[in-house]
Write a protein that holds these residues in place. Structure first.
Motif, PDB file in Angstrom:
ATOM      1  N   HIS A 207       0.766  -1.246   0.000  1.00  0.00           N
ATOM      2  CA  HIS A 207       0.000   0.000   0.000  1.00  0.00           C
ATOM      3  C   HIS A 207       0.799   1.299   0.000  1.00  0.00           C
ATOM      4  O   HIS A 207       0.222   2.368  -0.087  1.00  0.00           O
TER       5      HIS A 207
ATOM      6  N   CYS B 127      -2.522  -5.980  -5.398  1.00  0.00           N
ATOM      7  CA  CYS B 127      -3.260  -5.165  -4.415  1.00  0.00           C
ATOM      8  C   CYS B 127      -3.210  -3.677  -4.762  1.00  0.00           C
ATOM      9  O   CYS B 127      -3.043  -3.323  -5.917  1.00  0.00           O
ATOM     10  N   CYS B 128      -3.307  -2.822  -3.757  1.00  0.00           N
ATOM     11  CA  CYS B 128      -3.516  -1.407  -4.076  1.00  0.00           C
ATOM     12  C   CYS B 128      -2.288  -0.701  -4.602  1.00  0.00           C
ATOM     13  O   CYS B 128      -2.398   0.255  -5.366  1.00  0.00           O
TER      14      CYS B 128
ATOM     15  N   PHE C 111      -6.020  -9.069  -4.202  1.00  0.00           N
ATOM     16  CA  PHE C 111      -5.613  -9.609  -2.907  1.00  0.00           C
ATOM     17  C   PHE C 111      -5.542 -11.136  -2.886  1.00  0.00           C
ATOM     18  O   PHE C 111      -4.575 -11.720  -2.400  1.00  0.00           O
TER      19      PHE C 111
ATOM     20  N   GLN D 219       0.017  -4.160   5.129  1.00  0.00           N
ATOM     21  CA  GLN D 219      -1.397  -4.450   4.907  1.00  0.00           C
ATOM     22  C   GLN D 219      -1.691  -5.331   3.696  1.00  0.00           C
ATOM     23  O   GLN D 219      -1.149  -5.111   2.613  1.00  0.00           O
ATOM     24  N   CYS D 220      -2.534  -6.304   3.918  1.00  0.00           N
ATOM     25  CA  CYS D 220      -2.984  -7.241   2.885  1.00  0.00           C
ATOM     26  C   CYS D 220      -1.881  -8.185   2.422  1.00  0.00           C
ATOM     27  O   CYS D 220      -2.002  -8.799   1.367  1.00  0.00           O
TER      28      CYS D 220
ATOM     29  N   GLY E  36     -13.255  -1.759  -2.802  1.00  0.00           N
ATOM     30  CA  GLY E  36     -12.906  -2.651  -1.701  1.00  0.00           C
ATOM     31  C   GLY E  36     -12.327  -3.996  -2.053  1.00  0.00           C
ATOM     32  O   GLY E  36     -12.061  -4.318  -3.209  1.00  0.00           O
ATOM     33  N   CYS E  37     -12.168  -4.769  -0.992  1.00  0.00           N
ATOM     34  CA  CYS E  37     -11.344  -5.975  -0.948  1.00  0.00           C
ATOM     35  C   CYS E  37     -11.961  -7.175  -1.652  1.00  0.00           C
ATOM     36  O   CYS E  37     -13.123  -7.165  -2.035  1.00  0.00           O
TER      37      CYS E  37
ATOM     38  N   CYS F  21      -9.439  -3.509  -4.911  1.00  0.00           N
ATOM     39  CA  CYS F  21      -9.506  -4.825  -5.555  1.00  0.00           C
ATOM     40  C   CYS F  21     -10.750  -4.950  -6.422  1.00  0.00           C
ATOM     41  O   CYS F  21     -10.772  -5.773  -7.343  1.00  0.00           O
TER      42      CYS F  21
ATOM     43  N   CYS G 190      -7.314   1.554  -2.974  1.00  0.00           N
ATOM     44  CA  CYS G 190      -8.371   1.684  -1.956  1.00  0.00           C
ATOM     45  C   CYS G 190      -8.113   2.873  -1.039  1.00  0.00           C
ATOM     46  O   CYS G 190      -9.024   3.334  -0.366  1.00  0.00           O
TER      47      CYS G 190
ATOM     48  N   MET H 137     -13.111  -6.839   3.536  1.00  0.00           N
ATOM     49  CA  MET H 137     -12.551  -7.676   4.604  1.00  0.00           C
ATOM     50  C   MET H 137     -11.595  -6.891   5.505  1.00  0.00           C
ATOM     51  O   MET H 137     -11.455  -7.188   6.667  1.00  0.00           O
ATOM     52  N   SER H 138     -10.936  -5.853   4.998  1.00  0.00           N
ATOM     53  CA  SER H 138      -9.953  -5.128   5.808  1.00  0.00           C
ATOM     54  C   SER H 138     -10.660  -4.174   6.772  1.00  0.00           C
ATOM     55  O   SER H 138     -11.705  -3.615   6.457  1.00  0.00           O
TER      56      SER H 138
ATOM     57  N   LYS I 153      -9.752  -1.375   7.470  1.00  0.00           N
ATOM     58  CA  LYS I 153      -9.713  -0.063   6.821  1.00  0.00           C
ATOM     59  C   LYS I 153     -10.996   0.215   6.046  1.00  0.00           C
ATOM     60  O   LYS I 153     -11.430   1.370   5.934  1.00  0.00           O
TER      61      LYS I 153
HETATM   62  S1  SF4 Z   1      -9.000  -3.255  -1.560  1.00  0.00           S
HETATM   63 FE1  SF4 Z   1      -8.855  -4.338   0.409  1.00  0.00          FE
HETATM   64  S2  SF4 Z   1      -7.872  -6.316  -0.101  1.00  0.00           S
HETATM   65 FE2  SF4 Z   1      -7.568  -4.964  -1.823  1.00  0.00          FE
HETATM   66  S3  SF4 Z   1      -5.566  -4.104  -1.433  1.00  0.00           S
HETATM   67 FE3  SF4 Z   1      -7.067  -2.635  -0.642  1.00  0.00          FE
HETATM   68  S4  SF4 Z   1      -7.343  -3.176   1.532  1.00  0.00           S
HETATM   69 FE4  SF4 Z   1      -6.290  -4.899   0.523  1.00  0.00          FE
END
Ligand code: SF4
Length: 393
Positions: A4, A39-40, A57, A77-78, A190-191, A221, A263, A299-300, A302
């Motif tokens: 991230h 991921c992000c 993810f 993260q993730c 989101g995730c 994601c 994200c 799921m996070s 955040k």
């Molecule tokens: S959207 Fe969610 S799972 Fe995907 S990278 Fe961002 S925090 Fe992680």
């Protein structure tokens, strides 16, 4: 590159493009250096540098299994702890870079990324990856599935796409919402969540929205899921959209799903919503807009804070999978109902993706009605005399 922190990925892109680094790669038997994102971080370097996405993810271990990853650089993260175990089955070096997110499993290298020595740290990391290239000992198997995409719709870029440099403006978007070609705006973000079939919730919600003429702004994601499904191309409008949204996408040349970044870039969606309010004709506040937010597979932790940021900014926000408040009906009532009186936005939960999309559409229709946009307008053909009378008035 996985995680991230935009600073780390930015520096790695610059280090990998150095002529001396490419020469070093060639000396080690490679044609060059191919970066790819998970991921992000992936969304960020895609937007800023056009670095291709490898996956979201739930695909981080699969990327290593291709045998083509010489180093996976992670920050915070993730990051799945288990990538270190998967990497041990291949030649891949996992490199952690943040003192708060080290990995205890496997044979992991830690190269601390310090912003004061950022470029030097990044060069060290890229060198480790290059030196690992000759150690590839398994066949490289990269699935042939590829998708074209158009990404990088910051709120300024949307401005430009709608009016060019000469007439950059959100007015064409507002006009098309007012005339009903576009029913409303959906922010779907989101995730991935391992409790549901990978990407299924994301894609079902997004496809149902665009089928009903709701333009979608996406990050995280969800954006990667949409990219893989081909929804980030202007051509997808003809296949998946209702007639009104398809017509607008064809005219402007934009996809029906606009990729706005990682994200942590959800603020860009709220900035775009603010611009829509400023452009006029759709109320005086974000909560007046025919718009709704969604995180179908969140799921996070955040995601909760980002969701609340949307709710208190006035956006009706629906989450999928589950909400950790179901044991408290009083608190649930506060989140799902009472907050609307305080901020104009509120939370909701809907597990079924189609019902989820239709809750958003129902909210959009409620806002259209409040703005008086629920009735089809009669088209009046005006003569020059009529126009002169209007101008004089
Ligand atoms: S959207 Fe969610 S799972 Fe995907 S990278 Fe961002 S925090 Fe992680």
């Amino acid at each position: 590159i996985h995680g991230h922190e935009p600073l780390l990925s930015e520096m790695i892109v610059q280090a990998a493009e150095l002529p001396e680094m490419i020469e070093f790669a060639q000396k080690n038997g490679a044609k060059g250096i191919q970066l790819s994102g998970i991921c992000c971080t992936a969304n960020e370097i895609l937007m800023r540098h056009g670095v291709p996405l490898a996956g979201d993810f739930l695909q981080q271990e699969l990327a290593i299994v291709t045998g083509a990853v010489d180093a996976m650089v992670v920050d915070v993260q993730c990051i799945m702890e288990n990538i270190a175990n998967v990497a041990q089955c291949f030649h891949t070096k996992v490199i952690t870079t943040n003192p708060r997110a080290k990995i205890a499993s496997g044979d992991v290298l830690h190269i601390e990324f310090d912003e004061h020595t950022a470029f030097e740290d990044a060069k060290k990391i890229v060198r480790v990856a290059v030196e690992n290239f000759p150690k590839r000992d398994k066949p490289v198997i990269i699935p042939p599935a590829k998708s074209d995409l158009v990404a990088g719709f910051s709120y300024e870029a949307i401005n430009y796409h709608l009016g060019g440099t000469f007439r950059a403006s959100y007015t064409p978007l507002n006009d098309n919402i007012i005339n009903g070609r576009i029913r409303g705006i959906g922010g779907v973000v989101g995730c991935n969540n391992a409790r549901v079939v990978h990407d299924q919730g994301h894609l079902a919600v997004v496809k149902e929205l665009i089928k009903n003429d709701v333009i979608v702004l996406t990050t995280g994601c969800n954006a990667i899921a949409c990219a893989k499904a081909g929804l980030l191309t202007p051509e997808s409008a003809k296949v998946y959209c209702g007639p009104g949204l398809a017509e607008v996408c064809e005219t402007v040349g934009i996809p029906p799903v606009l990729h706005m970044g990682s994200c942590v870039d959800n603020s860009r969606i709220l900035m775009a919503a603010t611009e829509v309010v400023k452009a006029g004709g759709l109320g005086n506040d974000i909560s007046d807009l025919p718009a709704a937010g969604s995180a179908p597979e969140w799921m996070s932790e955040k995601a909760i804070s980002i969701g609340h940021y949307f709710v208190v900014s006035g956006v009706y926000t629906v989450f999928g999978v589950t909400m950790p408040v179901s044991g408290s009906p009083i608190f649930e009532n506060y989140l799902y109902k009472e907050l609307e009186n305080l901020y104009g936005g509120m939370w909701d939960l809907e597990v079924d993706p189609i019902a989820h999309a239709h809750k958003m559409i129902a909210h959009i229709d409620k806002k259209r009605k409040a703005l008086g946009l629920d009735r089809a307008r009669e088209r009046v053909l005006m003569s020059m005399d009529d126009r002169r009378t209007l101008d004089a008035a």
